[in-house]
Design an enzyme around this catalytic site. Structure first.
Site, PDB file in Angstrom:
ATOM      1  NE  ARG A 234      -4.289  -1.351   0.046  1.00 23.77           N
ATOM      2  CZ  ARG A 234      -4.427  -2.372  -0.801  1.00 23.77           C
ATOM      3  NH1 ARG A 234      -3.465  -2.644  -1.663  1.00 23.77           N
ATOM      4  NH2 ARG A 234      -5.508  -3.120  -0.797  1.00 23.77           N
ATOM      5  CG  ASP A 258       1.150  -2.179  -8.562  1.00 25.56           C
ATOM      6  OD1 ASP A 258       1.016  -1.757  -9.726  1.00 25.56           O
ATOM      7  OD2 ASP A 258       0.291  -2.870  -7.981  1.00 25.56           O
ATOM      8  CD  GLU A 263      -3.213   3.370  -4.860  1.00 23.96           C
ATOM      9  OE1 GLU A 263      -2.024   3.026  -4.830  1.00 23.96           O
ATOM     10  OE2 GLU A 263      -4.155   2.555  -4.982  1.00 23.96           O
ATOM     11  CG  HIS A 295      -3.472  -0.738  -6.846  1.00 23.79           C
ATOM     12  ND1 HIS A 295      -3.666  -0.082  -5.659  1.00 23.79           N
ATOM     13  CD2 HIS A 295      -3.609  -2.055  -6.560  1.00 23.79           C
ATOM     14  CE1 HIS A 295      -3.923  -0.954  -4.702  1.00 23.79           C
ATOM     15  NE2 HIS A 295      -3.887  -2.160  -5.227  1.00 23.79           N
ATOM     16  CG  PHE A 298      -5.430  -6.545  -8.857  1.00 20.82           C
ATOM     17  CD1 PHE A 298      -5.059  -5.238  -9.058  1.00 20.82           C
ATOM     18  CD2 PHE A 298      -6.640  -6.983  -9.402  1.00 20.82           C
ATOM     19  CE1 PHE A 298      -5.880  -4.359  -9.777  1.00 20.82           C
ATOM     20  CE2 PHE A 298      -7.461  -6.116 -10.120  1.00 20.82           C
ATOM     21  CZ  PHE A 298      -7.076  -4.802 -10.313  1.00 20.82           C
TER      22      PHE A 298
END
Ligand code: NAI
Length: 332
Positions: A234, A258, A263, A295, A298
């Protein structure tokens, strides 16, 4: 039963519509983020499905409760954006997807290590301009380098194993040492010793009071000069301003992120025609040894399928008054 989705992108719709063939829930998708002003969009819906940057603070939760929302399904692992106490007080059940594909995130962290080290991002652009020189692209062998992993949960474990596979010495720090990882060769150490000994540090712990600004001007001086830091956890795990200062002095030699402290205003949006007001991200992106992705760690086909399947299964079981089958899915 109707489920209202916030921050829903076309790929979310596709994976959830496919998974819903087994359930038959009614869906309403909104691309906008959930926040105090957008709560009004929830109409006759008992369930809200939210993502990483949706606001789930007390004000929003109270407004959702007034609208009759009884359940929040987070289609992500982290729940730092949720006021747990407020949800509990309001009797709102909250579930999440604790481990949809740890390998997806760990592989992205590895991709960042490899790209930063071998400067693939620079080589790609250079060759397209017919510049075939190698000057400035010198990397180092990962083999036998020391990698420090902070947080050895689902993702950290997968990352440790990948780095062991690359022939690295793997150090780890977690609240509890993992016996299986130790047996595989990972050495658990106190945080400061990990920081002192690592050539590469990768963050895989959750964001909470203890881990906020884990990497800052107090901890960076313990690290080796030229250290590589990777953050797929995070944004707030790193004090961005302190990281920028350390990049300027060369103490941090490479930074792959990332996730980013601010963000919410940037990631998941196409801002290519906008003037970015955030000077910190602009400064970060100006460094040749910084790699920013928005981000996306995932973001694999397998992970999206798993996210949709686990989310709908948890909603269905909670709705029946049962516990979700997925361990760790129930937050409140
Ligand atoms: P997990 O819950 O399986 O593991 C977290 C680990 O961190 C646990 O072993 C826990 O003991 C440890 N931990 C907790 N507090 C700590 C501390 N103060 N210092 C060191 N270790 C500590 O979580 P998982 O699935 O491995 O995910 C880790 C984090 O990755 C999530 O919290 C989330 O913020 C982030 N994430 C990022 C994604 C992305 O796309 N960039 C996707 C999924 C998760």
């Amino acid at each position: 039963m109707k489920i209202t989705f916030f921050s829903a992108k076309p790929y979310d719709k596709e994976s959830f519509l496919h998974a819903n063939e087994a359930y038959g829930f009614e869906f309403e998708f909104f691309e906008t983020e959930l926040s105090a002003p957008t709560v009004e969009m929830v109409q006759s819906s008992e369930v809200v499905c939210a993502f990483v940057n949706d606001k789930l603070n007390r004000q929003v939760l109270e407004a959702l409760a007034v609208k009759g929302v009884k359940m929040i399904a987070l289609r992500c692992a982290g729940f730092n954006n949720l006021d747990i106490e407020a949800a509990r007080e309001l009797g709102i059940r909250v579930c999440r997807v604790p481990a949809y594909s740890p390998e997806a995130v760990a592989e992205h962290a590895l991709a960042m290590v490899m790209a930063l080290n071998r400067k693939t991002h620079k080589a790609y652009n250079r060759v397209r301009e017919q510049n075939f020189s190698l000057q400035g692209l010198l990397g180092f062998n990962l083999y036998q380098k020391t990698v420090g992993v902070i947080g050895t949960g689902n993702i950290g474990k997968a990352f440790c194993r990948m780095m062991l596979g690359m022939g690295c010495n793997v150090l780890a720090f977690d609240l509890i040492a993992d016996k299986n990882l130790e047996a595989e060769g990972v050495v658990f150490l106190p945080l400061i010793m990990l920081l002192q000994q690592s050539d590469i540090i990768s963050l895989h712990c959750p964001l909470n009071e203890q881990t906020t600004h884990l990497i800052d001007k107090q901890t960076i001086p313990f690290m080796k000069r030229g250290v590589m830091i990777i953050n797929t956890g995070r944004g707030k795990l790193i004090d961005t301003k302190d990281a920028i200062d350390a990049l300027k002095t060369g103490h941090i030699g490479y930074l792959g992120i990332d996730v980013y402290e601010q963000e919410e205003k940037l990631f998941f949006k196409d801002l290519s025609t906008h003037i970015i007001q955030d000077d910190m991200i602009q400064r970060l992106m100006s460094f040749p040894n910084v790699l920013v992705t928005a981000h996306q760690a995932f973001f694999t086909k397998e992970a999206l399928e798993q996210i949709a399947a686990v989310t709908l299964d948890s909603i269905a079981t909670l709705n029946k008054g049962e516990q979700p089958a997925t361990k760790g899915a129930l937050v409140v």
